[in-house]
Design a protein around this motif. Structure first.
Motif, mmCIF file in Angstrom:
data_model
loop_
_atom_site.group_PDB
_atom_site.id
_atom_site.type_symbol
_atom_site.label_atom_id
_atom_site.label_comp_id
_atom_site.label_asym_id
_atom_site.label_seq_id
_atom_site.Cartn_x
_atom_site.Cartn_y
_atom_site.Cartn_z
ATOM 1 N N UNK A 416 0.508 -1.173 0.078
ATOM 2 C CA UNK A 416 -0.067 0.045 0.131
ATOM 3 C C UNK A 416 0.729 1.329 -0.159
ATOM 4 N N UNK A 417 2.165 1.334 0.275
ATOM 5 C CA UNK A 417 3.084 2.483 0.422
ATOM 6 C C UNK A 417 4.607 2.018 0.319
ATOM 7 N N UNK A 418 5.378 2.685 -0.348
ATOM 8 C CA UNK A 418 6.784 2.297 -0.493
ATOM 9 C C UNK A 418 7.460 2.838 0.897
ATOM 10 N N UNK A 419 8.212 1.885 1.179
ATOM 11 C CA UNK A 419 9.082 2.301 2.090
ATOM 12 C C UNK A 419 10.659 1.597 1.992
ATOM 13 N N UNK A 420 11.499 1.993 2.897
ATOM 14 C CA UNK A 420 13.057 1.644 2.931
ATOM 15 C C UNK A 420 13.091 0.162 2.962
ATOM 16 N N UNK A 421 12.064 -0.367 3.773
ATOM 17 C CA UNK A 421 12.080 -1.886 4.163
ATOM 18 C C UNK A 421 11.527 -2.645 2.844
ATOM 19 N N UNK A 422 10.601 -1.944 2.002
ATOM 20 C CA UNK A 422 10.194 -2.709 0.684
ATOM 21 C C UNK A 422 11.361 -2.724 -0.073
ATOM 22 N N UNK A 423 12.126 -1.639 -0.250
ATOM 23 C CA UNK A 423 13.167 -1.300 -1.229
ATOM 24 C C UNK A 423 14.478 -2.449 -0.833
ATOM 25 N N UNK A 424 14.360 -2.617 0.464
ATOM 26 C CA UNK A 424 15.548 -3.595 0.806
ATOM 27 C C UNK A 424 15.175 -4.995 0.639
ATOM 28 N N UNK A 425 13.977 -5.267 0.710
ATOM 29 C CA UNK A 425 13.444 -6.506 0.285
ATOM 30 C C UNK A 425 13.701 -7.028 -1.163
ATOM 31 N N UNK A 426 13.722 -5.899 -2.030
ATOM 32 C CA UNK A 426 14.036 -6.215 -3.461
ATOM 33 C C UNK A 426 15.509 -6.013 -3.420
ATOM 34 N N UNK A 427 16.375 -5.164 -3.032
ATOM 35 C CA UNK A 427 17.876 -4.974 -3.291
ATOM 36 C C UNK A 427 18.523 -6.095 -2.758
ATOM 37 N N UNK A 428 18.317 -6.627 -1.465
ATOM 38 C CA UNK A 428 19.068 -7.393 -0.661
ATOM 39 C C UNK A 428 18.625 -8.784 -0.759
ATOM 40 N N UNK A 429 17.218 -9.085 -0.935
ATOM 41 C CA UNK A 429 16.512 -10.333 -0.715
ATOM 42 C C UNK A 429 16.045 -10.933 -1.946
ATOM 43 N N UNK A 430 16.257 -10.144 -3.103
ATOM 44 C CA UNK A 430 16.110 -10.459 -4.290
ATOM 45 C C UNK A 430 14.820 -10.517 -4.849
ATOM 46 N N UNK A 431 13.793 -10.134 -3.909
ATOM 47 C CA UNK A 431 12.202 -10.378 -4.061
ATOM 48 C C UNK A 431 12.037 -9.331 -5.289
ATOM 49 N N UNK A 432 10.823 -9.478 -6.014
ATOM 50 C CA UNK A 432 10.341 -8.488 -7.165
ATOM 51 C C UNK A 432 9.963 -7.165 -6.398
ATOM 52 N N UNK A 433 10.302 -5.948 -6.894
ATOM 53 C CA UNK A 433 10.104 -4.696 -6.436
ATOM 54 C C UNK A 433 8.455 -4.745 -6.236
ATOM 55 N N UNK A 434 7.879 -4.470 -4.970
ATOM 56 C CA UNK A 434 6.596 -4.412 -4.954
ATOM 57 C C UNK A 434 6.019 -3.198 -5.818
ATOM 58 N N UNK A 435 4.587 -3.379 -6.291
ATOM 59 C CA UNK A 435 4.015 -2.189 -7.103
ATOM 60 C C UNK A 435 2.956 -1.793 -5.905
ATOM 61 N N UNK A 436 3.016 -0.334 -5.990
ATOM 62 C CA UNK A 436 2.293 0.563 -5.026
ATOM 63 C C UNK A 436 0.665 0.435 -5.598
ATOM 64 N N UNK A 437 -0.100 -0.069 -4.520
ATOM 65 C CA UNK A 437 -1.439 0.027 -4.653
ATOM 66 C C UNK A 437 -1.939 0.791 -3.514
ATOM 67 N N UNK A 438 -2.436 2.156 -3.559
ATOM 68 C CA UNK A 438 -2.508 3.048 -2.400
ATOM 69 C C UNK A 438 -3.743 2.719 -1.519
ATOM 70 N N UNK A 439 -4.565 1.526 -1.749
ATOM 71 C CA UNK A 439 -5.621 1.321 -1.024
ATOM 72 C C UNK A 439 -5.803 -0.181 -0.511
ATOM 73 N N UNK A 440 -6.484 -0.405 0.424
ATOM 74 C CA UNK A 440 -6.833 -1.817 0.820
ATOM 75 C C UNK A 440 -7.588 -2.569 -0.321
#
Length: 570
Positions: A416-440
């Protein structure tokens, strides 16, 4: 089975009381077992428990008299007092029938446990002449709120657990190793120091066992057996604790208590795979054969903390060992909490991504903690997603509390929102970079979510987990899981890497006995326990080390190479 003498516990093994109706609950707590993954509370409705009285009956268990003993389990008199406490305990259940069955089972279990203990004393060189007892046990069936209140009062822990055991001493005194409580077997000065029964203390009040029916029901569903069988497992565990067994004292103690659990369950013919320690910590070391000589046909490897080092890199030694195993015709697959694209990306860096290698879109593999399972040619052979109610509840909680959250849709991620943790998940842990969908609502209307991942610092995650278990997820079809200390995963219950590995094993026509599983985290526990050869990394959590057949070096010290070299290449 268990050397009480060597543990300094023989002298207070039985706690006598002349008041047979007394309860130890108002005196003090001796032991409580925590099952963090299955301890969330739940409100029950529909059945007004009050209190029911049930008197245990002596039952012939068919147990053969143990060598060195002049009595068998059916010679031991046991009385069981049963109470039901809480509000609407066992919503929708036939509590009368359950209470009647457990009352009778408690008699048989206590009889068997007394024989096991007596046999252990004989093995320690003592001579036991008389039958122990009569013995008395109090059994309380309750809801999560009741057992949670006991935890708050006695342990200063505000959470529900599956079972508590309170040991009774003489006149309600503490039965610690230092206490001067009377012995069940005293020395007869006229019989050359032969231990005999203390006839002046006619009733042996062992104490109280408290079982949460709410938690037991959830665990039964996750473990694939009946509520009655789960309660039997908890009963065995609780009775052994009343007799002084304690798996939390170390690996050796856990193995000894596990042997006792398994022995009692098998002797009574209960149709369960293992005792409580077997489900949570270790598989029976006696029933498991020597794995060192097993021909391994399939290696299943966890990634974070196992195949990947502390910097999320795959060591060259691990690559070498895997290639040598592949050259010998041994198949190697991944069992990871990562999404498949993340696993491919990590393995591509070291040349292990490919159709004939470890992972690709065409290979078998276990991803997202066993929620997404692939077979040959990338065929989907298993999958589980979160309920919409869970998805919306957790996403709203994360937004309201500004906690980073990522939803895994398979090969894609959403947040729902981009954070440094989400970016780290992509950069360090190889996960796909999450797309932001701003509502539940937008996320809920999108592709199904396999799991949700919450990210923060360790202290915050440690605080969130019990709150998530006991409050946020209460009444929802979901549970928590943890592989990395700064991440908390919300997943459907009853699914893990082991349930997925069994599906893969059948699909590949590979017996589980010929599978070696390597892992380190809580999420690897069932897989390590169930596989033919379970290997724990040196950096593994204690529960995984206890469950494993062998422990190798850490993920930074070539542990994967050691495991493959020792048990496959040799």
């Amino acid at each position: 089975l268990y050397s009480m003498k060597h543990r300094g516990l023989v002298r207070h093994r039985w706690g006598y009381s002349n008041a047979s109706s007394r309860s130890a609950l108002n005196n003090r707590l001796i032991y409580s077992r925590l099952n963090d993954r299955n301890s969330c509370g739940r409100e029950g409705t529909g059945w007004n428990a009050g209190a029911i009285a049930a008197q245990g009956r002596s039952i012939h268990s068919g147990f053969v008299v143990a060598a060195g003993l002049s009595f068998g389990s059916d010679d031991i008199t046991v009385d069981v007092g049963l109470m039901v406490e809480g509000t609407d305990v066992g919503n929708g259940l036939d509590m009368d029938a359950l209470a009647e069955s457990l009352s009778a089972d408690a008699v048989r279990i206590t009889q068997q446990a007394a024989v096991v203990l007596s046999r252990a004393r004989v093995d320690d060189g003592e001579e036991i002449i008389d039958v122990p007892g009569p013995l008395e046990v109090s059994l309380v069936l309750c809801d999560d709120e009741y057992i949670r209140a006991l935890n708050r009062e006695w342990r200063n822990v505000d959470k529900a657990t599956d079972v508590l055991a309170f040991e009774m001493g003489d006149d309600g005194e503490d039965l610690s190793c230092e206490s001067e409580c009377p012995l069940p077997f005293i020395t007869d000065e006229e019989s050359n120091d032969v231990p005999v029964m203390n006839a002046s203390l006619p009733v042996v009040m062992l104490g109280d066992i408290v079982i949460s029916i709410d938690t037991a029901k959830r665990q039964a569903e996750e473990r694939g057996h009946s509520l009655l069988d789960e309660c039997r497992i908890l009963l065995v565990h609780g009775v052994l604790h009343l007799l002084g067994y304690d798996h939390e004292h170390g690996i050796e103690e856990a193995e000894e208590m596990h042997q006792a659990e398994t022995f009692i369950l098998k002797a009574l013919g209960f149709d369960v795979e293992s005792g409580l320690i077997g489900f949570g910590q270790a598989q029976d070391p006696i029933m498991r054969r020597n794995r060192s000589n097993t021909e391994i046909k399939l290696i299943t490897i966890d990634m974070d903390g196992t195949l990947l080092d502390s910097n999320s890199q795959c060591l060259s030694s691990s690559v070498e060992a895997i290639r040598l195993a592949l050259d010998r015709g041994v198949r190697v697959i991944l069992a990871t909490g990562k999404a498949r694209p993340a696993a491919v990306k990590a393995m591509d860096k070291v040349g292990l991504a490919g159709d004939d290698l470890v992972v690709s879109s065409q290979t078998a593999g276990i991803f997202l903690q066993g929620l997404q399972v692939f077979g040959n040619k990338g065929q989907v052979i298993g999958g589980f997603t979160l309920d919409q109610s869970v998805l919306q509840t957790v996403l709203k909680y994360s937004i309201d509390n500004n906690i980073s959250v990522c939803g895994f849709q398979g090969d894609a991620c959403v947040t729902p929102f981009m954070t440094s943790d989400i970016e780290l998940l992509h950069e360090r842990y190889y996960e796909p970079l999450a797309a932001v969908q701003p509502s539940v609502d937008l996320i809920a209307r999108g592709p199904p979510i396999y799991k949700l991942l919450l990210m923060s610092d360790k202290e915050t995650i440690d605080a969130i987990r019990p709150h998530m278990d006991e409050e946020i997820l209460r009444g929802h079809h979901a549970t928590t899981m943890q592989a990395v200390e700064t991440m908390l995963e919300i997943v459907p219950p009853g699914v893990n890497k082991w349930t997925a590995l069994k599906v893969v094993s059948s699909h590949l026509d590979t017996p589980v006995d010929s599978i070696m599983a390597i892992g380190d985290g809580e999420n690897d526990l069932e897989m390590i326990t169930g596989a033919g050869l379970g290997i724990a990394m040196g950096n593994a959590v204690d529960k995984v080390k206890i469950a494993a057949d062998h422990v190798v070096a850490s993920n930074d010290e070539h542990g994967v190479f050691e495991a493959i070299e020792k048990f496959v290449l040799q």
